[in-house]
Write a protein that holds these residues in place. Structure first.
Motif, PDB file in Angstrom:
ATOM      1  N   TYR A  61      45.876  14.178  78.274  1.00  0.00           N
ATOM      2  CA  TYR A  61      45.603  13.994  76.760  1.00  0.00           C
ATOM      3  C   TYR A  61      46.896  13.264  76.083  1.00  0.00           C
ATOM      4  O   TYR A  61      47.013  13.013  74.757  1.00  0.00           O
ATOM      5  CB  TYR A  61      45.833  15.404  76.240  1.00  0.00           C
TER       6      TYR A  61
ATOM      7  N   ASP B 212      38.452  21.992  74.776  1.00  0.00           N
ATOM      8  CA  ASP B 212      39.271  20.804  74.861  1.00  0.00           C
ATOM      9  C   ASP B 212      39.648  20.654  73.066  1.00  0.00           C
ATOM     10  O   ASP B 212      39.948  19.531  72.303  1.00  0.00           O
ATOM     11  CB  ASP B 212      38.392  19.288  74.883  1.00  0.00           C
TER      12      ASP B 212
ATOM     13  N   PHE C 241      39.316  17.171  71.225  1.00  0.00           N
ATOM     14  CA  PHE C 241      39.028  16.004  71.988  1.00  0.00           C
ATOM     15  C   PHE C 241      37.553  15.896  72.237  1.00  0.00           C
ATOM     16  O   PHE C 241      36.957  16.891  72.939  1.00  0.00           O
ATOM     17  CB  PHE C 241      39.799  15.682  73.095  1.00  0.00           C
TER      18      PHE C 241
END
Length: 560
Positions: A457, A498, A517
């Motif tokens: 990330y 996520d 995300f």
């Protein structure tokens, strides 16, 4: 709207509209009233009898809503009835608030911006119905039709089609962008509603108004307001922004509740890239003068060589400022006891809210700033004005005080404990916020894990209008930084799948957020989206409007 009406900052005027349209008031108790109250100044009118216990009442509001200091001014028939401070400038220090203590008045600045534009119109330097592009040819909205049709008057009316608080992250908390850069980036801020189709409070168009004033006058916004408004009104203590404060000045310190719990001082903020929306520092002493000029239809207390009163602006200009441009739906009060405050009409003019109370038209605005909120209210038919400045984030306090004063003049045979009313409403709002987070917790898949290792990330993500944010891995944790906003630095923690939470280092922001995300079919991050966790978060943290796409290493873009 996303923020309760009882604790506000930058867009307090919008968030607190419901507080003006309906707030708990039990049937007022009938009781004999004491005689009128002497202010101790023989040159001033007497306070109404209903305000005999006003000092104790303000102290009750301070205690109930945890506000260290409050200043109040009341004007009537062109004279100052009272101007007084209550409590402390800063928690833990002995300095007391007085009538000349400076507070950030935030969005109450907007009325000064409207007055400046009307003055320039009277001078023939612009017309309020000029297209903005006639004065700023490079000006762009994200829609070509709106760009072409946006008039100067539209900048002041919250009817552009932008959503609530859109673009506020360009300057809130303070950013490194200039005013021109903020306005240039407006071209990428999404328009979510129809042009002139409805009301949604914004601040960013006042940055445009700031530049129009500078273009038409040939002066900086600060110099223009000082010379053409502060000086003729006699507002000798007022300043354009925090950068003009000097050590030793009589100035209040703002206070905010870290994590919505513990009241703490917050550092003063300079708002250099949108001053026309909320930059001014002033005192109730100065604002009493401003209210009297407003209530006099723009006439100044001074006379010219012909013996007639000089004017700040014409009666026609004031008529335009005080006429509804954007109707506002009247909402239901959050508790039934607030129903007596529900108006028959509600709207927004040129930088003023317009509604009614007890059959009288109200012209008013509120302001919210880090640690300070305020309200200024005019009753033109009675030549009555009241301003309340506070150094904590409690709209409940300034509303309870404002309506106590209004009742003293409008319903002198009745008395309502608005402090008790607003206290009940605040507690309900807080309970709803707690319930909101409980629902998030209940829906959370606690056993889930992120699809990628934390390092997956890490990177730079770019939004078309804000610019870049960066995610790094430090000490085994993810850290998120907004590239142009020093205060927006925080730690990311996995929430579910996520989605992560972002907990900002500055706990007085009260703006923790979710970031989620989206991955493509190959497991690469396609996009990240954010939104505030709590409904108590100020709507100027418009995280939900960000569309964050990963930036390839070495790629150039809007931040280069």
């Amino acid at each position: 709207m996303t923020r309760p009406v009882f604790s506000t900052r930058l867009a307090a005027a919008c968030a607190l509209l419901f507080a003006a349209t309906g707030v708990l008031a039990q049937a007022p108790a009938q009781r004999p009233l004491p005689p009128p109250v002497s202010t101790g100044d023989t040159a001033r009118p007497m306070l109404p009898a209903q305000l005999a216990d006003f000092g104790a009442y303000v102290d009750s509001a301070r205690k109930t809503f945890d506000v260290p200091g409050i200043a109040v001014a009341i004007v009537k028939d062109g004279r100052v009835v009272m101007e007084q401070g209550f409590g402390l400038r800063e928690l833990g220090k002995a300095d007391k608030v007085d009538a000349r203590t400076l507070f950030a008045i935030a969005s109450n600045t907007k009325a000064f911006t409207a007055a400046a534009l009307q003055q320039l119109a009277e001078q023939g330097k612009l017309n309020m119905d000029d297209r903005v592009v006639d004065h700023l040819p490079w000006f762009r909205m994200s829609d070509a039709y709106v760009t072409h049709e946006m008039r100067i008057r539209d900048l002041l009316a919250h009817r552009s089609g932008l959503s609530l608080g859109a673009g506020d992250l360009l300057y809130w908390p303070p950013t490194s962008y200039t005013t021109k850069e903020v306005v240039e980036r407006l071209a990428k801020v999404p328009i979510k509603n129809g042009f002139r189709s409805g009301y949604a409070y914004d601040n960013i168009l006042f940055a445009v108004a700031t530049l129009v004033i500078e273009q038409a006058s040939g002066q900086s916004y600060a110099d223009y307001v000082r010379e053409h408004i502060f000086k003729p009104v006699g507002m000798d203590e007022s300043l354009i922004d925090k950068t003009y404060l000097k050590p030793g000045m009589d100035v209040a310190t703002g206070h905010a509740k870290a994590d919505f719990k513990d009241l703490k001082p917050v550092p003063p903020m300079a708002w250099l890239n949108d001053p026309g929306a909320g930059g001014i520092y002033s005192s109730v002493h100065d604002l009493a003068k401003w209210m009297n000029v407003q209530l006099a239809g723009g006439a100044l207390p001074t006379t010219g060589a012909n013996g007639k009163p000089q004017r700040l602006f014409s009666e026609q200009s004031q008529h335009e400022m005080w006429s509804v441009l954007t109707p506002i739906k009247v909402g239901k009060p959050p508790i039934p006891e607030l129903a007596p405050l529900t108006p028959q009409f509600s709207g927004y003019g040129e930088s003023w809210f317009l509604s009614d109370y007890q059959g009288k038209k109200l012209v008013w605005h509120t302001g919210g700033w880090p640690g300070m909120v305020s309200r200024l209210t005019l009753v033109p038919q009675l030549k009555l004005g009241v301003v309340v400045l506070t150094n904590a984030e409690s709209g409940a306090a300034f509303n309870a005080i404002t309506y106590r004063v209004l009742d003293a003049y409008l319903t002198p045979d009745k008395q309502t404990d608005w402090v008790a009313v607003y206290d009940k409403a605040v507690k309900k709002a807080q309970a709803k916020a707690d319930d909101s987070f409980a629902k998030h917790e209940a829906a959370r898949a606690k056993a889930s894990k992120p699809s990628l290792p934390l390092a997956g990330y890490v990177g730079t993500y770019r939004d078309p209008w804000y610019g870049d944010i960066a995610i790094s891995q430090e000490g085994g944790k993810l850290r998120l930084r907004f590239s142009h906003t020093p205060q927006l630095v925080g730690t990311m923690s996995p929430w579910q799948h996520d989605s992560f939470t972002v907990r900002w280092d500055d706990r007085t922001l009260n703006a923790d957020a979710f970031i989620t995300f989206a991955l493509d079919q190959d497991g690469h991050i396609r996009e990240a989206r954010m939104e505030p966790i709590s409904p108590m978060t100020d709507f100027s943290f418009d995280f939900q409007d960000l569309r964050l796409a990963p930036v390839e290493k070495g790629a150039k873009g809007s931040d280069d």
